[in-house]
Structures are given as C-alpha cells and as structure tokens.
Design an enzyme around this catalytic site. Structure first.
Site, PDB file in Angstrom:
ATOM      1  N   TRP A   1      -3.611  -1.995  -1.498  1.00  0.00           N
ATOM      2  CA  TRP A   1      -3.624  -3.316  -2.131  1.00  0.00           C
ATOM      3  C   TRP A   1      -4.163  -4.230  -1.059  1.00  0.00           C
ATOM      4  O   TRP A   1      -3.529  -4.443  -0.027  1.00  0.00           O
ATOM      5  CB  TRP A   1      -2.214  -3.712  -2.552  1.00  0.00           C
ATOM      6  CG  TRP A   1      -2.165  -4.991  -3.338  1.00  0.00           C
ATOM      7  CD1 TRP A   1      -2.321  -5.150  -4.684  1.00  0.00           C
ATOM      8  CD2 TRP A   1      -1.972  -6.308  -2.808  1.00  0.00           C
ATOM      9  NE1 TRP A   1      -2.223  -6.477  -5.021  1.00  0.00           N
ATOM     10  CE2 TRP A   1      -2.025  -7.206  -3.894  1.00  0.00           C
ATOM     11  CE3 TRP A   1      -1.755  -6.825  -1.542  1.00  0.00           C
ATOM     12  CZ2 TRP A   1      -1.870  -8.589  -3.752  1.00  0.00           C
ATOM     13  CZ3 TRP A   1      -1.602  -8.190  -1.387  1.00  0.00           C
ATOM     14  CH2 TRP A   1      -1.668  -9.063  -2.485  1.00  0.00           C
TER      15      TRP A   1
ATOM     16  N   CYS B   1       0.875  -1.181   0.000  1.00  0.00           N
ATOM     17  CA  CYS B   1       0.000   0.000   0.000  1.00  0.00           C
ATOM     18  C   CYS B   1       0.903   1.220   0.000  1.00  0.00           C
ATOM     19  O   CYS B   1       2.081   1.140   0.294  1.00  0.00           O
ATOM     20  CB  CYS B   1      -0.875   0.038   1.251  1.00  0.00           C
ATOM     21  SG  CYS B   1      -1.892  -1.410   1.412  1.00  0.00           S
TER      22      CYS B   1
ATOM     23  N   LYS C   1       3.637  -3.259  -7.331  1.00  0.00           N
ATOM     24  CA  LYS C   1       5.041  -3.200  -7.756  1.00  0.00           C
ATOM     25  C   LYS C   1       5.975  -3.676  -6.653  1.00  0.00           C
ATOM     26  O   LYS C   1       6.982  -4.294  -6.918  1.00  0.00           O
ATOM     27  CB  LYS C   1       5.402  -1.762  -8.137  1.00  0.00           C
ATOM     28  CG  LYS C   1       6.827  -1.588  -8.623  1.00  0.00           C
ATOM     29  CD  LYS C   1       7.073  -2.344  -9.892  1.00  0.00           C
ATOM     30  CE  LYS C   1       8.510  -2.203 -10.384  1.00  0.00           C
ATOM     31  NZ  LYS C   1       8.800  -3.126 -11.478  1.00  0.00           N
TER      32      LYS C   1
ATOM     33  N   HIS D   1       9.232 -35.879 -19.252  1.00  0.00           N
ATOM     34  CA  HIS D   1       8.881 -36.458 -17.936  1.00  0.00           C
ATOM     35  C   HIS D   1       7.507 -36.016 -17.486  1.00  0.00           C
ATOM     36  O   HIS D   1       7.247 -35.901 -16.282  1.00  0.00           O
ATOM     37  CB  HIS D   1       9.952 -36.068 -16.908  1.00  0.00           C
ATOM     38  CG  HIS D   1      11.321 -36.545 -17.300  1.00  0.00           C
ATOM     39  ND1 HIS D   1      11.663 -37.876 -17.271  1.00  0.00           N
ATOM     40  CD2 HIS D   1      12.385 -35.878 -17.781  1.00  0.00           C
ATOM     41  CE1 HIS D   1      12.919 -38.010 -17.698  1.00  0.00           C
ATOM     42  NE2 HIS D   1      13.382 -36.820 -18.022  1.00  0.00           N
TER      43      HIS D   1
ATOM     44  N   GLU E   1       1.684 -12.460 -15.868  1.00  0.00           N
ATOM     45  CA  GLU E   1       1.318 -11.265 -15.072  1.00  0.00           C
ATOM     46  C   GLU E   1       0.790 -10.136 -15.942  1.00  0.00           C
ATOM     47  O   GLU E   1       0.092  -9.248 -15.458  1.00  0.00           O
ATOM     48  CB  GLU E   1       2.495 -10.798 -14.236  1.00  0.00           C
ATOM     49  CG  GLU E   1       3.698 -10.322 -15.012  1.00  0.00           C
ATOM     50  CD  GLU E   1       4.801  -9.815 -14.069  1.00  0.00           C
ATOM     51  OE1 GLU E   1       4.506  -9.296 -12.990  1.00  0.00           O
ATOM     52  OE2 GLU E   1       5.970  -9.963 -14.436  1.00  0.00           O
TER      53      GLU E   1
ATOM     54  N   LYS F   1       6.328 -13.189 -17.155  1.00  0.00           N
ATOM     55  CA  LYS F   1       5.918 -11.967 -17.866  1.00  0.00           C
ATOM     56  C   LYS F   1       4.564 -12.161 -18.539  1.00  0.00           C
ATOM     57  O   LYS F   1       3.656 -11.332 -18.435  1.00  0.00           O
ATOM     58  CB  LYS F   1       6.981 -11.608 -18.912  1.00  0.00           C
ATOM     59  CG  LYS F   1       8.232 -11.007 -18.306  1.00  0.00           C
ATOM     60  CD  LYS F   1       8.056  -9.539 -18.056  1.00  0.00           C
ATOM     61  CE  LYS F   1       8.410  -8.944 -16.743  1.00  0.00           C
ATOM     62  NZ  LYS F   1       8.749  -9.654 -15.590  1.00  0.00           N
TER      63      LYS F   1
ATOM     64  N   GLU G   1      11.363 -16.652 -16.647  1.00  0.00           N
ATOM     65  CA  GLU G   1      11.009 -15.216 -16.645  1.00  0.00           C
ATOM     66  C   GLU G   1       9.989 -14.910 -17.730  1.00  0.00           C
ATOM     67  O   GLU G   1       9.037 -14.161 -17.524  1.00  0.00           O
ATOM     68  CB  GLU G   1      12.266 -14.378 -16.816  1.00  0.00           C
ATOM     69  CG  GLU G   1      12.047 -12.893 -16.978  1.00  0.00           C
ATOM     70  CD  GLU G   1      11.355 -12.221 -15.796  1.00  0.00           C
ATOM     71  OE1 GLU G   1      11.196 -12.860 -14.742  1.00  0.00           O
ATOM     72  OE2 GLU G   1      10.939 -11.062 -15.962  1.00  0.00           O
TER      73      GLU G   1
ATOM     74  N   ARG H   1       2.130   0.926  -5.999  1.00  0.00           N
ATOM     75  CA  ARG H   1       2.195   0.006  -4.845  1.00  0.00           C
ATOM     76  C   ARG H   1       0.858  -0.660  -4.575  1.00  0.00           C
ATOM     77  O   ARG H   1       0.782  -1.626  -3.819  1.00  0.00           O
ATOM     78  CB  ARG H   1       2.664   0.759  -3.602  1.00  0.00           C
ATOM     79  CG  ARG H   1       4.027   1.386  -3.728  1.00  0.00           C
ATOM     80  CD  ARG H   1       4.315   2.280  -2.526  1.00  0.00           C
ATOM     81  NE  ARG H   1       4.450   1.494  -1.329  1.00  0.00           N
ATOM     82  CZ  ARG H   1       5.623   1.047  -0.874  1.00  0.00           C
ATOM     83  NH1 ARG H   1       6.722   1.338  -1.533  1.00  0.00           N
ATOM     84  NH2 ARG H   1       5.702   0.333   0.214  1.00  0.00           N
TER      85      ARG H   1
ATOM     86  N   ASN I   1       0.208   0.541   6.123  1.00  0.00           N
ATOM     87  CA  ASN I   1       0.713  -0.443   5.168  1.00  0.00           C
ATOM     88  C   ASN I   1       1.326  -1.554   5.978  1.00  0.00           C
ATOM     89  O   ASN I   1       2.173  -1.322   6.829  1.00  0.00           O
ATOM     90  CB  ASN I   1       1.764   0.176   4.240  1.00  0.00           C
ATOM     91  CG  ASN I   1       2.394  -0.889   3.332  1.00  0.00           C
ATOM     92  OD1 ASN I   1       1.720  -1.853   2.980  1.00  0.00           O
ATOM     93  ND2 ASN I   1       3.658  -0.723   3.010  1.00  0.00           N
ATOM     94  N   GLY I   2       0.890  -2.792   5.768  1.00  0.00           N
ATOM     95  CA  GLY I   2       1.427  -3.924   6.526  1.00  0.00           C
ATOM     96  C   GLY I   2       0.291  -4.858   6.934  1.00  0.00           C
ATOM     97  O   GLY I   2      -0.819  -4.740   6.431  1.00  0.00           O
TER      98      GLY I   2
HETATM   99  C1  AGP Z   1       8.159  -8.719 -11.699  1.00  0.00           C
HETATM  100  O1  AGP Z   1       7.695  -8.716 -13.062  1.00  0.00           O
HETATM  101  C2  AGP Z   1       7.080  -9.032 -10.754  1.00  0.00           C
HETATM  102  N1  AGP Z   1       6.115  -7.989 -10.775  1.00  0.00           N
HETATM  103  C3  AGP Z   1       7.485  -9.456  -9.372  1.00  0.00           C
HETATM  104  O2  AGP Z   1       7.716 -10.824  -9.496  1.00  0.00           O
HETATM  105  C4  AGP Z   1       8.737  -8.824  -8.730  1.00  0.00           C
HETATM  106  O3  AGP Z   1       9.887  -9.206  -9.451  1.00  0.00           O
HETATM  107  C5  AGP Z   1       8.859  -9.376  -7.299  1.00  0.00           C
HETATM  108  O4  AGP Z   1       7.726  -8.979  -6.576  1.00  0.00           O
HETATM  109  C6  AGP Z   1      10.131  -8.899  -6.575  1.00  0.00           C
HETATM  110  O5  AGP Z   1      10.108  -7.521  -6.455  1.00  0.00           O
HETATM  111  P1  AGP Z   1      11.487  -6.789  -6.017  1.00  0.00           P
HETATM  112  O6  AGP Z   1      12.479  -7.023  -7.121  1.00  0.00           O
HETATM  113  O7  AGP Z   1      11.120  -5.346  -5.856  1.00  0.00           O
HETATM  114  O8  AGP Z   1      11.939  -7.419  -4.718  1.00  0.00           O
END
Ligand code: AGP
Length: 605
Positions: free
Chosen positions: A74, A2, A600, A501, A485, A482, A478, A27, A98-99
């Site tokens: 969030w 948040c 983020k 397998h 998400e 991508k 990766e 955030r 936030n938390g």
């Molecule tokens: C990245 O595309 C993602 N949104 C997410 O996995 C991100 O890499 C992960 O939350 C780690 O974030 P950070 O690098 O700020 O620790």
C-alpha cells in the site's frame, strides 16, 4: 499497510509465498513481488496491481529456490508501479518492508555520495543499500544490527542474502512481524493470519527485535544484539481458514453473520444464570476510576463515540472519546485514576498503537478492545477484551463494529454495577435486552431487500448526509463513513440538531438524506430536523422503529426496525446503514472487499 512474508524451507517456496500474499492482500494491493535465492543468485520478480498479476509472471517464468520473501504494497513513498514495488534488491540483498523510514532522504544522499545508485522513489531501498554496504566488511548479525540503528521510523522487514543461502532475516520496530514454526521450514509474516495455513505455532517480535530463520531453527536478538528467547503461542484452529462460502464477497458474509458473532460474544461475556458480566481484573478498581478515555480510528473511533454516551448514561464517571491520530500528539493530561481504552479491530493500527504507547510510557492503566488477540495493541495493553467476531476480511468494518460496541456496552455495565451506579433492576432489564440482541439483529438482516431497492436513489447523488441525535449520532457518523469508503460518494454524518447551523444550506431538491430516528427521547426533535430537510427538497430515507403512519406521506422511504429498547438502538440502526453502503457500491460496480486507496489495517501513520 503492507503485507510481508518470508519462508526458508527444504522445498520450493514460491507457491507458499504467493498463497500467503493472497491472505495478506487485505493489507494493501497496489503492487506485489517476490524474491527467491536460486542457485546463489537473487531472483526478484514484481509488478503493479494484485497478486494475480504476479502469479501470471511466475507462470511464464517460475521462481525457483527453497528460501524467499514476498510483499503486497500500500504505497506510502513512490507511486504504485513496478519499480517501486517490493522487494528492493541489489545482487547481495533483497528486502521487503512495511512501515515508513523517516530519514530515508538523508540516508539516500549519504549513500549516493558513496557511489550507490538508487532505482526507486521508495524509502525502503535505502535499507537494501545500507545492508549491502555493511556486508562488505561485517558479518550478517552486525550488518543487520548496524543497519537497523541507522534507521529512524517504523519497519517490519524480511531480508534474504546472496551469500547466506540458508537464512531469512526478519526485524521489527513499530510494525508487526510474526514468526511461524514449521517442520523443516520456518516463516515470517506481517500477522499470524498469513501464516495460519502453514503453521499454528507463532512467536511475535517486539520493537527492536530481529531474527535469523533457518529451516532448522530461529534465533532472536533484541535491540542490544543480545540473543533472546520468544514465547511460542499456539493459535486457535476455530477460524483457521476463512472463505466467502456462498457469499459474493466477504463484506456481505460479515454483515450476515452479525447475529452469530454477537451471540458468540455474549456467550463469552454473559453468565445468564447469575445475570452477571464476566469481566474481571479490570486494571483499576472501578470505584477508583475518575475518567474514562476511549481512543480509536475510523469505525473503531465511532464505537468509542457510542460508548461515551453509554458511560455518561449508566455511570457517574467522566468520559472522553478521541481520534487516535489526534490524541497521540495532543498535550493530554494523563492521570493514574483514569482508564484508557483502545479500540482496534486489527490491533495493529499505528496511530492507535502510538496512543497506547504514550499511555504506557506514562504508567496509566490501559485496556485493549480488539478482534485479534495476538495483535500488538492486545500485547501492549494492561487488559484485553476480545470481541470474538472472527477474522474480518472486508476492508470496510462491519461485524467488528457491532462487536466493539457490544463489548464496550458490557464493560460499561460491569463498571457501573461494580460502582453501584446503576439500579439492579435496570441492570437486569438491560441484560435481558442485550440477550435479545442476536435475534433482533437477525430480524433486521432479513429486511435487506428493502434497502437494496432504495439504494438506487444514491448512486448519482453529488453527496448525502446522515442525521442523528444522541445514540444515533455515532451511527450517523459510521453510516457516512461506510458510504464514502465503499461507493466513493461524499457523505457526512451530522448531529441532527446542528443542521440549522449551516449544513442545511447543502440541501437541494432531490438530495437523498438518511435520518436515524429511533423512538427515544430525541425522536420528536429529530422529526423536526427531518421536516426542515424535507421542506427544502431532501428525499429522506428514515430508519426507525416508530410504527405510526402519520409521517410516511412526505418521506421517500421508511425502513422499519423491529421493536427494541432505546439503549441498544445503535446495534439495529447499524444494519441498514451497512446494507445501504453495500448496495450503492454494488450498483456502482465498486470493489466491495478492497475499496480503492484503502487497506484493512493502517499500520503506518
Ligand atoms: C472501517 O470501515 C475502516 N476501514 C477504517 O476506518 C478502520 O475502522 C480503521 O482503520 C481502524 O482500524 P482498526 O479497527 O483495525 O484499528
């Protein structure tokens, strides 16, 4: 997770709060709210959805007052609706948080028994009620101190009070909170990014600290309620304010600037004249290192997985890569001769931070590889290596991934050279290849259109797979992340050799499959795996620097990379998989910079 902001000023604060919330929307963006103190009364306004919805409310009914707090959420406890949006207020107190308060259920029962009524499903509201209760008999500092001591869990808080018309209170445990200093005004914010447009003088609360802001001064207290001083940092102005420029969204801008960010990073770390890597004072003598452990989440974890291959290849050091949310709870044997490397773009990811704390408590040596040098992970690590990628706003990490891998490769080579694990000629050749990287990235970026055309194959797919071996396997992981998400299409990254397998059963006629096949020592084996997929109807997008034509007749599309040395293949394979996810999401009208359900920086576990 948040975003929090608080301002106490000699002028109206609501528009500054809204502007700061807009910078914090990365955030979390389920709901938004603001509280100001207006002629001795708490004026709370909040709504579900984006900050722009809150702006519409304020347009009809402006918030007045020269002190206030704001929040973008969030959701962790309670659905993202107006009731559960922050702030949470009584007539005496208004709180943004936030938390996660882990004992909120127990506290709720305790205060309901005292006759208090709760309106929301959130954990945060217990903070509001407890503060209100203490204020009946205690002064402000004692009320804050006693309230914080009742809470179990993590918080960054912003609080305003009906009876203290010149104060904003901030507090921190486990979730980041920064203090900004202005002229006749002071600020709190979840991170310095939210405050950068108002000030460049920042302090950071540490766990257990709380602070009282008036427009003239800021008082800091530690967890023992002792007054303390805090160092004031001056933030660099180089990337003070970030905007999209001519780009449609931040993600396309951040993909496009990867040749520049790698160039900037290399300028920071490479001494080309001496063919040396400027990484010194590693917190453990490289010759003493017995094992390296790499820890991160999501994309940052994938850069750890990539570095594991490089460390195995170029050093005689044992190496392990771990997902932070697993590492933090496992009974891992921590050794003083091991180096623990934490990778995090934001430097605020709760799981990664907690894993780092675990290492700090066991007095082992830690290194933080971050994009935000003022972040919590940077400040807790024994040794910090910034990736110099500039603010990354798109929730899907792109340029930070390239930056993380680049710094990890440079650190690997530096350690390898210091240990004399690598032949000096091989080292020199690798440095030359790395110096070429920005140009190779730029050349690959220029081929975006080819990916844009093939993206259509994926938009109606039930699912897809990304296959790779060796250095290509982390990039397959990766690429799948991508696509998931950004386009919400299920995708799996898999070691190509594993397909037989089990996962091969998934392949059906017309299914799009991405095969990462650089001309390296795995090439022939990867091609065999690719043929197995094609034989079962898979439509293959092959990404390679192989120029032979023999294969092209039975693959759906061949994306040709420029020529490169195999040790840097990860960087170039990454560009088309970023473009693929981007263009599939665009075709599906998904939100590129703020995908659903995500944030983020995941600053709660
Ligand atoms: C990245 O595309 C993602 N949104 C997410 O996995 C991100 O890499 C992960 O939350 C780690 O974030 P950070 O690098 O700020 O620790």
């Amino acid at each position: 997770m948040c975003g929090i902001v608080g301002i106490v000023s000699n002028k109206s604060v609501s528009s500054s709060i809204i502007n700061a919330l807009k910078k914090l929307e990365y955030r979390g963006y389920d709901s938004a709210g603001i509280s100001t103190l207006n002629n001795g009364f708490i004026d709370e306004k909040k709504c579900s959805g984006r900050v722009e919805n809150l702006e519409k409310i304020l347009f009809q009914n402006p918030s007045v007052g020269d002190l206030g707090i704001g929040h973008v959420r969030w959701a962790t406890h309670g659905v993202p609706n107006q009731i559960n949006a922050h702030p949470h207020s009584t007539d005496q107190v208004s709180v943004v948080h936030n938390g996660i308060i882990e004992n909120s259920d127990k506290l709720k029962k305790e205060y309901e028994a005292k006759g208090y009524k709760f309106k929301s499903q959130t954990d945060t509201e217990v903070i509001t009620i407890i503060l209100t209760d203490f204020l009946k008999n205690e002064n402000l500092v004692d009320s804050v101190y006693k309230t914080l001591n009742k809470l179990i869990g993590s918080f960054a808080l912003g609080v305003i009070f009906k009876n203290y018309n010149d104060l904003v209170v901030g507090a921190r445990r486990g979730s980041p909170l920064a203090v900004g200093y202005g002229h006749n005004e002071n600020f709190i914010g979840s991170d310095s990014y939210a405050l950068k447009t108002m000030t460049n003088k920042i302090s950071y609360l540490d766990d257990g600290d709380f602070c009282l802001l008036s427009k003239e001064k800021v008082e800091f207290y530690n967890s023992d309620k002792k007054k303390i001083n805090k160092e004031v940092f001056e933030l660099s102005n180089e990337d003070n304010v970030v905007d999209k420029g001519d780009f449609k969204d931040f993600m396309s801008k951040e993909i496009d600037e990867q040749n520049l960010t790698t160039k900037k990073c290399l300028n920071e770390y490479l001494d080309k004249s001496r063919n040396e890597i400027n990484i010194y004072n590693i917190p453990i003598d490289p010759n003493q290192i017995k094992k390296i452990r790499l820890i991160g989440c999501g994309t940052a974890y994938h850069s750890c997985l990539m570095a594991k291959y490089w460390i195995e290849e170029f050093t005689s050091i044992d190496v392990e890569s771990d997902i932070a949310s697993e590492f933090r709870y496992r009974n891992v044997k921590l050794n003083k001769d091991d180096l623990y490397i934490f990778v995090s773009q934001s430097g605020e990811t709760a799981d990664t931070y907690a894993a780092l704390e675990k290492c700090k408590k066991n007095n082992v040596k830690t290194c933080g590889i971050v994009n935000v040098v003022e972040s919590s992970i940077a400040r807790l690590s024994d040794f910090v290596l910034p990736i110099h990628a500039g603010p990354e706003i798109g929730v899907a990490s792109t340029k930070a991934f390239i930056g993380q891998m680049l710094v990890l490769l440079l650190l690997t080579l530096k350690i390898s050279k210091d240990r004399k694990d690598i032949d000096p000629n091989v080292f020199k050749k690798l440095i030359d290849d790395i110096i070429n990287l920005p140009d190779l990235i730029k050349e690959t970026l220029s081929k975006q259109k080819e990916i844009q055309e093939i993206a259509r194959d994926f938009i109606n797919a039930k699912g897809t797979m990304y296959l790779g071996r060796g250095y290509s396997y982390p990039i397959a992981m990766e690429g799948a992340l991508k696509l998931k998400e950004l386009s919400y299409i299920h995708a799996e990254g898999y070691a190509a050799g594993e397909m037989k397998h089990g996962p091969l059963a998934l392949i059906e006629d017309g299914m799009p499959i991405v095969v990462l096949a650089p001309k390296d020592r795995y090439f022939e084996k990867t091609i065999s795996n690719m043929q197995e997929v094609i034989a079962r109807g898979g439509k293959v997008l092959m990404i390679t620097n192989d120029k032979s034509k023999t294969l092209s007749e039975n693959i759906r599309f061949k994306f040709e990379l420029p020529d490169f040395q195999s040790h840097i293949s990860a960087f170039l394979l990454t560009i088309p998989i970023q473009f693929l996810a981007y263009h599939v999401a665009l075709l599906k009208n998904c939100d590129i910079d703020k995908p659903r359900n995500l944030a983020k920086s995941v600053t709660v576990e």
